[in-house]
Design a protein around this motif. Sequence first.
Motif, PDB file in Angstrom:
ATOM      1  N   TRP A 109       1.221  -8.466 -10.657  1.00 32.54           N
ATOM      2  CA  TRP A 109       0.862  -7.607 -11.790  1.00 32.54           C
ATOM      3  C   TRP A 109      -0.614  -7.238 -11.734  1.00 32.54           C
ATOM      4  O   TRP A 109      -0.979  -6.084 -11.971  1.00 32.54           O
ATOM      5  CB  TRP A 109       1.162  -8.304 -13.109  1.00 32.54           C
ATOM      6  CG  TRP A 109       2.612  -8.431 -13.447  1.00 32.54           C
ATOM      7  CD1 TRP A 109       3.659  -7.707 -12.952  1.00 32.54           C
ATOM      8  CD2 TRP A 109       3.174  -9.337 -14.388  1.00 32.54           C
ATOM      9  NE1 TRP A 109       4.838  -8.124 -13.517  1.00 32.54           N
ATOM     10  CE2 TRP A 109       4.570  -9.119 -14.408  1.00 32.54           C
ATOM     11  CE3 TRP A 109       2.646 -10.315 -15.206  1.00 32.54           C
ATOM     12  CZ2 TRP A 109       5.427  -9.846 -15.210  1.00 32.54           C
ATOM     13  CZ3 TRP A 109       3.516 -11.035 -16.017  1.00 32.54           C
ATOM     14  CH2 TRP A 109       4.880 -10.802 -16.022  1.00 32.54           C
ATOM     15  N   HIS A 110      -1.446  -8.215 -11.442  1.00 32.93           N
ATOM     16  CA  HIS A 110      -2.891  -7.968 -11.376  1.00 32.93           C
ATOM     17  C   HIS A 110      -3.211  -6.986 -10.245  1.00 32.93           C
ATOM     18  O   HIS A 110      -3.929  -6.002 -10.451  1.00 32.93           O
ATOM     19  CB  HIS A 110      -3.630  -9.296 -11.184  1.00 32.93           C
ATOM     20  CG  HIS A 110      -5.105  -9.143 -11.050  1.00 32.93           C
ATOM     21  ND1 HIS A 110      -5.897  -8.637 -12.056  1.00 32.93           N
ATOM     22  CD2 HIS A 110      -5.933  -9.427 -10.013  1.00 32.93           C
ATOM     23  CE1 HIS A 110      -7.149  -8.615 -11.648  1.00 32.93           C
ATOM     24  NE2 HIS A 110      -7.198  -9.088 -10.413  1.00 32.93           N
ATOM     25  N   ARG A 168       2.398 -13.076 -11.436  1.00 36.99           N
ATOM     26  CA  ARG A 168       1.160 -12.744 -12.139  1.00 36.99           C
ATOM     27  C   ARG A 168       0.166 -12.066 -11.190  1.00 36.99           C
ATOM     28  O   ARG A 168      -0.484 -11.082 -11.548  1.00 36.99           O
ATOM     29  CB  ARG A 168       0.534 -13.986 -12.759  1.00 36.99           C
ATOM     30  CG  ARG A 168      -0.744 -13.682 -13.542  1.00 36.99           C
ATOM     31  CD  ARG A 168      -1.303 -14.921 -14.201  1.00 36.99           C
ATOM     32  NE  ARG A 168      -0.516 -15.297 -15.357  1.00 36.99           N
ATOM     33  CZ  ARG A 168      -0.832 -14.958 -16.600  1.00 36.99           C
ATOM     34  NH1 ARG A 168      -1.894 -14.250 -16.850  1.00 36.99           N
ATOM     35  NH2 ARG A 168      -0.064 -15.344 -17.598  1.00 36.99           N
TER      36      ARG A 168
END
Length: 161
Positions: free
Chosen positions: A35-36, A32
């Motif tokens: 992705w950020h 995550r």
Amino acid sequence: MTADVPHARSAPRATDRPGDASPFALGLLLRRAHWHAAAVMTEALRPLGIELRHFAVLLVLVERGATVQRDLAAATGSDKAGIMRVVDDLERKGLAVRRSVPGDRRVRAVEITPAGVELFDAAHVAAEPVAERLVAELGPGEAEQLTHLLTRFAHPAADEA
């Protein structure tokens, strides 16, 4: 037929939410976070006409100099076809060139061009404000701490040197 899968109901189910105690939690959180960070860095690179995958190759070329495509693929986590597409893109943009490798007609080394170095430097300037936004939610010293911990995690052998 049923697979031999343990059915321990006490094991937590994997999520990527705060407080997840499953054995997958760290990997899911890192995914995550990636992705950020990738979305934020892509925003910085877009006006320069390149993507993160292009920047990753330029980074290797700046660090190592001329590099054969097979080694570029390994260094960037790409496959053979993917690295060929990225190098094709970089060549079309005048940011890299393929050169023959002495002693092996089949192998080509990729080399960054002066325009590639210029764009690489411009990418760092463009990334400054978005990089600050990336860690804006962290407290004093936490961005440095996160960088330190991720570096140790990603390069464990560096601690032994």
